[in-house]
Design a protein around this motif. Structure first.
Motif, short mmCIF file in Angstrom:
data_model
loop_
_atom_site.label_atom_id
_atom_site.label_comp_id
_atom_site.label_asym_id
_atom_site.label_seq_id
_atom_site.Cartn_x
_atom_site.Cartn_y
_atom_site.Cartn_z
N LYS A 188 0.83 -1.21 0.00
CA LYS A 188 0.00 0.00 0.00
C LYS A 188 0.87 1.26 0.00
N ASP A 189 1.97 1.21 0.74
CA ASP A 189 2.86 2.37 0.80
C ASP A 189 3.47 2.65 -0.58
N ARG A 190 3.89 1.60 -1.29
CA ARG A 190 4.46 1.79 -2.63
C ARG A 190 3.43 2.43 -3.56
N ILE A 191 2.18 1.97 -3.45
CA ILE A 191 1.13 2.48 -4.33
C ILE A 191 0.79 3.94 -4.00
N TRP A 192 0.67 4.25 -2.71
CA TRP A 192 0.34 5.63 -2.32
C TRP A 192 1.50 6.58 -2.64
N ARG A 193 2.76 6.09 -2.51
CA ARG A 193 3.89 6.92 -2.88
C ARG A 193 3.88 7.21 -4.39
N ALA A 194 3.54 6.20 -5.18
CA ALA A 194 3.44 6.41 -6.63
C ALA A 194 2.38 7.45 -6.94
#
Length: 357
Positions: free
Chosen positions: A267-273
């Motif tokens: 989820k963190d990778r997606i929200w950072r993107a």
């Protein structure tokens, strides 16, 4: 809309993300290669012969209408600027080889789901596109147009070999059935090479976003049949659809497993993107595609409920170099394109969030 308007619209009807299995399969494409029996094939044609092919095919298309009663609009390639021709390639309405031809034309339906390339590698290439996994409906539409043209044009056909084409790999049905798939889960799980090898062993090829010679970016692949000889069109399409359904099921299974295993990390990778795309002031084409792939994964896993899949499909085309320059109305170098690309993405995300609110 006419064929001249096509370069200005990023999202064709078949890219709206509402077809079957559209969480993995972005689009389906059927392409039929045909040649006239009484004209040298394109590599051996002189200019006069090429002009004759354009005139004959255009005349044969006159009066033909699609299922909605709309005719195809024809535009000569030399009536388009080099930038407009490249935009047509980026929208998958024609091919890099076609826009390099000295004499050529493109016939296009109003919704851009049907296109006919005149004087590509073969005299005629009929192409039908559909959203999601819809190879069979696309094949039916292509064959309907093929039958109409066959009544007016002498196709090069051999009783033993079938349709004769410039490239031997297209002899037979002249059919290339392909799907554009988004495989971020299999890529993250390091399973993509094994999958591509399995597809190859089963008579299919996987290429990048723009087909032969292009590299995969944003975890997007084009998968197509490798041979068109020895099987009927319906059988080729059925085998392709069965293989793609299995591939889609595996991609979904891996996505769910990754979500369970990685949890907040994914989820963190997606929200950072999403954060970079929503706020960056400069972004390259390659970085945009990679981040957009994570964005689409977040939409499909319901991690980004404020967005819909359409924004991803729109950005695939809109962030490409030629479309970006056409959209801004001026040619731009790499650095300036990166700035304009970031602005376009920010605006697209704001519109997507407004639609959802």
């Amino acid at each position: 809309m006419s064929a001249h308007d096509a370069p200005g619209n990023a999202l064709s009807s078949w890219m709206r993300g509402d077809g079957p299995s559209s969480d993995v399969v972005l689009s389906s494409r059927i392409r039929l290669a045909r040649n006239l029996s009484d004209v040298p094939y394109p590599p051996r044609m002189d200019r006069a012969a090429a002009e004759g092919v354009v005139a004959r095919v255009a005349e044969a298309l006159r009066g033909w209408v699609d299922e909605s009663g709309r005719p195809l609009r024809i535009v000569r390639l030399d009536a388009l600027s080099p930038l407009e021709r490249q935009v047509m390639v980026e929208k998958h309405l024609t091919s890099p080889a076609h826009i390099r031809q000295a004499v050529g034309a493109l016939a296009l339906s109003e919704d851009e789901s049907i296109s006919v390339m005149i004087n590509e590698e073969d005299h005629v290439r009929i192409q039908c596109l559909a959203a999601g996994l819809q190879l069979r409906p696309a094949l039916d539409r292509a064959l309907r147009l093929d039958s109409a043209l066959a009544e007016r044009l002498p196709w090069a056909f051999d009783a033993e070999w079938g349709h004769l084409t410039t490239c031997p790999t297209n002899v037979g049905t002249g059919l290339r059935a392909s799907v554009m798939v988004h495989l971020p889960g299999l890529a993250m799980a390091n399973q993509i090479q094994g999958i591509l090898m399995t597809l190859s062993n089963n008579g299919m090829t996987a290429r990048g976003l723009y087909g032969e010679g292009s590299q995969a970016v944003g975890n997007l692949y084009q998968i197509s049949n490798a041979q068109s000889l020895g099987r009927a069109e319906g059988e080729i399409v059925q085998r392709m659809e069965e293989a793609v359904r299995q591939l889609a099921d595996r991609e979904r299974s891996v996505r769910e497993r990754l979500l369970n295993q990685m949890g907040e990390t994914l989820k963190d990778r997606i929200w950072r993107a999403y954060a970079v795309l929503a706020h960056a002031r400069r972004i390259s084409s390659a970085e945009a595609m990679e981040l957009c792939s994570l964005l689409r994964l977040g939409i499909d896993l319901h991690i980004l409920p404020q967005l819909d899949a359409k924004v991803f499909n729109e950005l695939i085309v809109a962030t490409r170099p030629a479309f970006l320059q056409h959209w801004t109305g001026q040619e731009a170098g790499p650095d300036e394109r990166d700035i304009k690309r970031a602005a376009l993405i920010r605006a697209a995300l704001r519109r997507a969030e407004a639609r959802a609110s």
